[in-house]
Design an enzyme around this catalytic site. Structure first.
Site, PDB file in Angstrom:
ATOM      1  N   PHE A 244      42.468  38.585  42.188  1.00  0.00           N
ATOM      2  CA  PHE A 244      43.846  38.101  42.312  1.00  0.00           C
ATOM      3  C   PHE A 244      43.948  36.875  43.213  1.00  0.00           C
ATOM      4  O   PHE A 244      44.911  36.112  43.117  1.00  0.00           O
ATOM      5  CB  PHE A 244      44.749  39.222  42.862  1.00  0.00           C
ATOM      6  CG  PHE A 244      44.662  39.400  44.365  1.00  0.00           C
ATOM      7  CD1 PHE A 244      45.443  38.616  45.209  1.00  0.00           C
ATOM      8  CD2 PHE A 244      43.781  40.303  44.935  1.00  0.00           C
ATOM      9  CE1 PHE A 244      45.343  38.749  46.591  1.00  0.00           C
ATOM     10  CE2 PHE A 244      43.686  40.442  46.307  1.00  0.00           C
ATOM     11  CZ  PHE A 244      44.463  39.657  47.145  1.00  0.00           C
TER      12      PHE A 244
ATOM     13  N   LYS B 153      39.045  37.877  31.692  1.00  0.00           N
ATOM     14  CA  LYS B 153      39.893  39.024  32.059  1.00  0.00           C
ATOM     15  C   LYS B 153      40.342  38.759  33.487  1.00  0.00           C
ATOM     16  O   LYS B 153      39.631  39.053  34.439  1.00  0.00           O
ATOM     17  CB  LYS B 153      39.083  40.321  31.966  1.00  0.00           C
ATOM     18  CG  LYS B 153      39.908  41.590  31.725  1.00  0.00           C
ATOM     19  CD  LYS B 153      40.994  41.862  32.734  1.00  0.00           C
ATOM     20  CE  LYS B 153      40.481  42.390  34.052  1.00  0.00           C
ATOM     21  NZ  LYS B 153      41.566  42.491  35.090  1.00  0.00           N
TER      22      LYS B 153
ATOM     23  N   GLU C 264      45.233  41.612  37.072  1.00  0.00           N
ATOM     24  CA  GLU C 264      46.528  42.053  36.525  1.00  0.00           C
ATOM     25  C   GLU C 264      47.673  41.786  37.489  1.00  0.00           C
ATOM     26  O   GLU C 264      48.843  41.894  37.137  1.00  0.00           O
ATOM     27  CB  GLU C 264      46.462  43.550  36.169  1.00  0.00           C
ATOM     28  CG  GLU C 264      46.219  44.509  37.324  1.00  0.00           C
ATOM     29  CD  GLU C 264      44.737  44.666  37.712  1.00  0.00           C
ATOM     30  OE1 GLU C 264      43.974  43.675  37.633  1.00  0.00           O
ATOM     31  OE2 GLU C 264      44.370  45.783  38.118  1.00  0.00           O
TER      32      GLU C 264
ATOM     33  N   SER D  68      35.888  42.584  44.601  1.00  0.00           N
ATOM     34  CA  SER D  68      35.426  43.355  45.756  1.00  0.00           C
ATOM     35  C   SER D  68      34.010  43.888  45.513  1.00  0.00           C
ATOM     36  O   SER D  68      33.572  44.022  44.358  1.00  0.00           O
ATOM     37  CB  SER D  68      36.389  44.508  46.012  1.00  0.00           C
ATOM     38  OG  SER D  68      36.422  45.334  44.870  1.00  0.00           O
TER      39      SER D  68
ATOM     40  N   CYS E 264      37.979  34.858  50.150  1.00  0.00           N
ATOM     41  CA  CYS E 264      36.649  35.435  50.374  1.00  0.00           C
ATOM     42  C   CYS E 264      35.875  34.597  51.390  1.00  0.00           C
ATOM     43  O   CYS E 264      34.856  35.046  51.902  1.00  0.00           O
ATOM     44  CB  CYS E 264      35.873  35.515  49.084  1.00  0.00           C
ATOM     45  SG  CYS E 264      35.550  33.905  48.400  1.00  0.00           S
TER      46      CYS E 264
ATOM     47  N   GLU F 122      35.859  44.981  55.006  1.00  0.00           N
ATOM     48  CA  GLU F 122      36.559  43.745  54.652  1.00  0.00           C
ATOM     49  C   GLU F 122      38.051  44.079  54.641  1.00  0.00           C
ATOM     50  O   GLU F 122      38.507  44.910  53.861  1.00  0.00           O
ATOM     51  CB  GLU F 122      36.134  43.269  53.258  1.00  0.00           C
ATOM     52  CG  GLU F 122      36.864  42.001  52.858  1.00  0.00           C
ATOM     53  CD  GLU F 122      36.551  41.546  51.433  1.00  0.00           C
ATOM     54  OE1 GLU F 122      36.436  42.395  50.538  1.00  0.00           O
ATOM     55  OE2 GLU F 122      36.443  40.320  51.231  1.00  0.00           O
TER      56      GLU F 122
HETATM   57  P1  NAD Z   1      39.047  43.749  42.759  1.00  0.00           P
HETATM   58  O1  NAD Z   1      37.600  44.079  42.865  1.00  0.00           O
HETATM   59  O2  NAD Z   1      40.048  44.820  42.996  1.00  0.00           O
HETATM   60  O3  NAD Z   1      39.365  43.182  41.272  1.00  0.00           O
HETATM   61  C1  NAD Z   1      38.569  42.178  40.689  1.00  0.00           C
HETATM   62  C2  NAD Z   1      38.632  42.335  39.170  1.00  0.00           C
HETATM   63  O4  NAD Z   1      38.082  43.611  38.812  1.00  0.00           O
HETATM   64  C3  NAD Z   1      40.056  42.295  38.616  1.00  0.00           C
HETATM   65  O5  NAD Z   1      40.053  41.576  37.407  1.00  0.00           O
HETATM   66  C4  NAD Z   1      40.376  43.762  38.401  1.00  0.00           C
HETATM   67  O6  NAD Z   1      41.297  43.981  37.337  1.00  0.00           O
HETATM   68  C5  NAD Z   1      39.028  44.370  38.068  1.00  0.00           C
HETATM   69  N1  NAD Z   1      38.904  45.776  38.485  1.00  0.00           N
HETATM   70  C6  NAD Z   1      39.562  46.387  39.500  1.00  0.00           C
HETATM   71  N2  NAD Z   1      39.185  47.682  39.578  1.00  0.00           N
HETATM   72  C7  NAD Z   1      38.268  47.879  38.612  1.00  0.00           C
HETATM   73  C8  NAD Z   1      37.497  49.017  38.207  1.00  0.00           C
HETATM   74  N3  NAD Z   1      37.605  50.198  38.813  1.00  0.00           N
HETATM   75  N4  NAD Z   1      36.635  48.860  37.187  1.00  0.00           N
HETATM   76  C9  NAD Z   1      36.513  47.680  36.562  1.00  0.00           C
HETATM   77  N5  NAD Z   1      37.215  46.574  36.899  1.00  0.00           N
HETATM   78  C10 NAD Z   1      38.078  46.660  37.915  1.00  0.00           C
HETATM   79  O7  NAD Z   1      39.306  42.487  43.707  1.00  0.00           O
HETATM   80  P2  NAD Z   1      40.685  41.810  44.086  1.00  0.00           P
HETATM   81  O8  NAD Z   1      41.428  42.719  44.998  1.00  0.00           O
HETATM   82  O9  NAD Z   1      41.361  41.298  42.871  1.00  0.00           O
HETATM   83  O10 NAD Z   1      40.164  40.534  44.890  1.00  0.00           O
HETATM   84  C11 NAD Z   1      39.817  40.560  46.242  1.00  0.00           C
HETATM   85  C12 NAD Z   1      38.341  40.772  46.416  1.00  0.00           C
HETATM   86  O11 NAD Z   1      37.630  39.748  45.744  1.00  0.00           O
HETATM   87  C13 NAD Z   1      37.904  40.686  47.876  1.00  0.00           C
HETATM   88  O12 NAD Z   1      36.943  41.679  48.109  1.00  0.00           O
HETATM   89  C14 NAD Z   1      37.277  39.301  47.985  1.00  0.00           C
HETATM   90  O13 NAD Z   1      36.315  39.144  48.989  1.00  0.00           O
HETATM   91  C15 NAD Z   1      36.655  39.184  46.639  1.00  0.00           C
HETATM   92  N6  NAD Z   1      36.413  37.794  46.288  1.00  0.00           N
HETATM   93  C16 NAD Z   1      35.125  37.357  46.361  1.00  0.00           C
HETATM   94  C17 NAD Z   1      34.842  36.047  46.075  1.00  0.00           C
HETATM   95  C18 NAD Z   1      33.441  35.552  46.138  1.00  0.00           C
HETATM   96  O14 NAD Z   1      33.212  34.451  45.695  1.00  0.00           O
HETATM   97  N7  NAD Z   1      32.488  36.295  46.661  1.00  0.00           N
HETATM   98  C19 NAD Z   1      35.870  35.164  45.694  1.00  0.00           C
HETATM   99  C20 NAD Z   1      37.170  35.646  45.633  1.00  0.00           C
HETATM  100  C21 NAD Z   1      37.432  36.980  45.928  1.00  0.00           C
END
Ligand code: NAD
Length: 509
Positions: free
Chosen positions: A159, A183, A186, A236, A291, A391
């Site tokens: 997000f 994808k 959401e 994450s 991040c 985090e």
């Molecule tokens: P998230 O892991 O909750 O979601 C990321 C994606 O995975 C979304 O598209 C989501 O719909 C999907 N998703 C969520 N739960 C899932 C599941 N159980 N099974 C399969 N897919 C699932 O992350 P977020 O809250 O959207 O974003 C924040 C996180 O992203 C933080 O941990 C941040 O550090 C990380 N991030 C990392 C980088 C990097 O380059 N390392 C960059 C940006 C964000």
């Protein structure tokens, strides 16, 4: 963006085969979209099931052959046009991001600018796809290498950067001749459809880029689809690990970028005014939902007291409010649940013995209707505390005090994450030693958010990245292509035939 409405509410669709899709599928699940600055419902987003994901993949598979055969010049001319449209319409896109994510419009413009950098990089893919050629590798035999697209590739994005992170992926993938299924998160899905519409307007053939909205169901359908050759994930760490294991288990190529805990180390000789400015900018920009945000400040004795006071003074000046209002520097958190989780880490830190120097829970903005939390500064944090271990992904800066350079490096290297880090010092030798000894993927020297430019690559170490190749840059090109080496002999018409030879071919002897 041609926004779709149903009963006066925004309804964000999928985008398949060059147009909005799924609007007639009343049986599909939906998610709510809320403006984090007001807490008010903005509308809904359609969620894909396996059938809808299969439709997008099928459109991509159908488009792949002719897209792969399109000349590099043709592919990149579409990306050039996309870049122009993006520049023209970036304000509109930024406002859309602010309405769903909460970050300030200026910050949203910043993420779009970093995405445009990758589009520009991808426009030069001709040079990056260039192979090698060795004439007469063996007598009369020439050898050359080429790079080829993988086919249908998927991107699953978080997000916090609804425009930039997709643009870390698809410009390079498309330039290399792949078809891409995105994808997005959401929580703020509109940016993805905006980008898809601009790509279509730029002349991208139908099916080459699709968007499937949704949650785990859509992700799992992509991970399990046999026609999806590769998956790029950013999110994450637990989900990154899951995606990596599920997709590699299915034989796919995967890069899965995870969470972070970025340490900014301030050495005793540093300019403390510069360091304090940097800590506040990198700790609280985008409400800490980056991040590459600095979430831990490592103060090497004796700078702790002076540095904490300088940071606290600057924090009082940070303007918190709705991201679309002029002068606001820090917006709300993305959801009410996330704001409450972040606040709970402050409560736990206090109970564990940390000093709450600036308490964002008591900030004026926290009384507003949206999901606000003021910037928070915790001092005397120890590694065993949950505010250090986890985090937090919010506007909470934890100060850990250490006695020496060696202790600072040991602390950073013992952390499970290894995404980014920065050292602040005026001593070139100390900075050089830090960047050599620290086990982290991206290092800043007097630069608090060292996000690599588009022609380098982005990625962390340890639990911040699963897979071998980093995002965009040369690694991105390698990730989205596979190599081929051709060994060719064109017999001299004057000397045909050499007889049968059963020995293993060798180039000399
Ligand atoms: P998230 O892991 O909750 O979601 C990321 C994606 O995975 C979304 O598209 C989501 O719909 C999907 N998703 C969520 N739960 C899932 C599941 N159980 N099974 C399969 N897919 C699932 O992350 P977020 O809250 O959207 O974003 C924040 C996180 O992203 C933080 O941990 C941040 O550090 C990380 N991030 C990392 C980088 C990097 O380059 N390392 C960059 C940006 C964000």
């Amino acid at each position: 963006m041609a926004e779709q409405y149903s009963d006066g509410q925004l309804l964000v669709p999928h985008f398949i085969a060059g147009k909005a899709a799924g609007l007639d599928r009343t049986e599909l699940r939906r998610g709510e979209i809320v403006n984090p600055a007001t807490g008010k419902r903005r509308g809904e987003v359609l969620f894909a099931d396996a059938g809808l994901v299969a439709e997008a993949v099928s459109a991509a598979t159908g488009a792949f052959r002719s897209w792969r055969e399109a000349s590099i010049a043709h592919r990149t001319s579409i990306l050039f046009c996309f870049r122009e449209l993006l520049v023209q319409r970036r304000r509109e896109l930024a406002e859309l991001i602010t309405a769903e994510h909460g970050k300030t419009v200026d910050d949203a413009l910043g993420e779009i600018a970093r995405g445009i950098d990758v589009v520009e990089f991808a426009c030069g893919v001709g040079d990056l796809l260039r192979g090698g050629y060795s004439e007469n590798a063996s007598t009369g035999v020439d050898t050359y290498s080429t790079r080829h697209p993988l086919g249908v590739v998927a991107g699953i994005t978080p997000f916090n950067f609804p425009a930039m992170v997709p643009m870390w992926m698809f410009p390079v993938a498309l330039a290399a001749g792949n078809c891409f299924v995105l994808k997005p998160s959401e929580k703020d899905p509109s940016a993805s459809v905006f980008l898809a519409e601009l790509l279509a307007e730029a002349g991208l053939p139908d099916g080459v880029f699709s968007v499937v909205q949704g949650d785990k169901e859509a992700v799992d359908a992509l991970l399990q689809h046999p026609e999806v050759a590769a998956v790029s994930f950013v999110g994450s760490t637990p989900i990154a690990r899951y995606v990596y294991e599920a997709a590699t288990g299915g034989g796919k190529r995967v890069q899965a970028l995870g969470g972070a805990k970025n340490h900014m180390v301030v050495l005793p000789d540093a300019d403390l005014a510069v360091a304090a400015d940097a800590a506040v900018s990198a700790g609280f920009g985008s409400a800490g939902e980056r991040c590459m945000a600095v979430s831990v400040l490592v103060a090497v004795d004796p700078v702790g007291d002076e540095l904490v006071a300088a940071i606290a003074a600057r924090m009082a000046e940070v303007a918190v409010g709705p991201g679309d209002q002029p002068g606001v520097e820090m917006g709300p958190l993305v959801t009410g649940a996330h704001r409450d989780k972040v606040a709970s880490y402050v409560t736990a830190a206090e109970a564990d013995g940390a000093t709450v120097v600036v308490d964002g829970r008591a900030h004026e903005a926290a009384k507003r209707a949206g999901y606000f939390l003021g910037p928070t500064l915790l001092d005397h944090v120890r590694p065993a505390m949950s505010c250090y271990r986890d985090e937090i992904f919010g506007p909470v800066l934890s100060v850990v005090r250490v006695g020496s350079f060696e202790q600072a490096v040991a602390l950073v290297n013992a952390n499970r994450y290894g995404n980014g880090t920065a050292v602040f010092t005026n001593d070139g030798g100390a900075a050089r030693r830090y960047q050599r000894e620290v086990e982290v993927g991206m290092v800043g020297v007097n630069v608090p958010i060292p996000v690599p430019v588009a022609y380098y690559s982005f990625g962390g170490w340890r639990d911040s990245l699963f897979g071998d190749l980093h995002a965009y840059g040369r690694d991105g090109v390698a990730f989205y292509t596979k190599g081929k080496v051709v060994t060719a002999r064109w017999p001299d018409p004057a000397a045909r035939g050499g007889g049968v030879q059963l020995g293993f071919p060798r180039s000399s002897g």
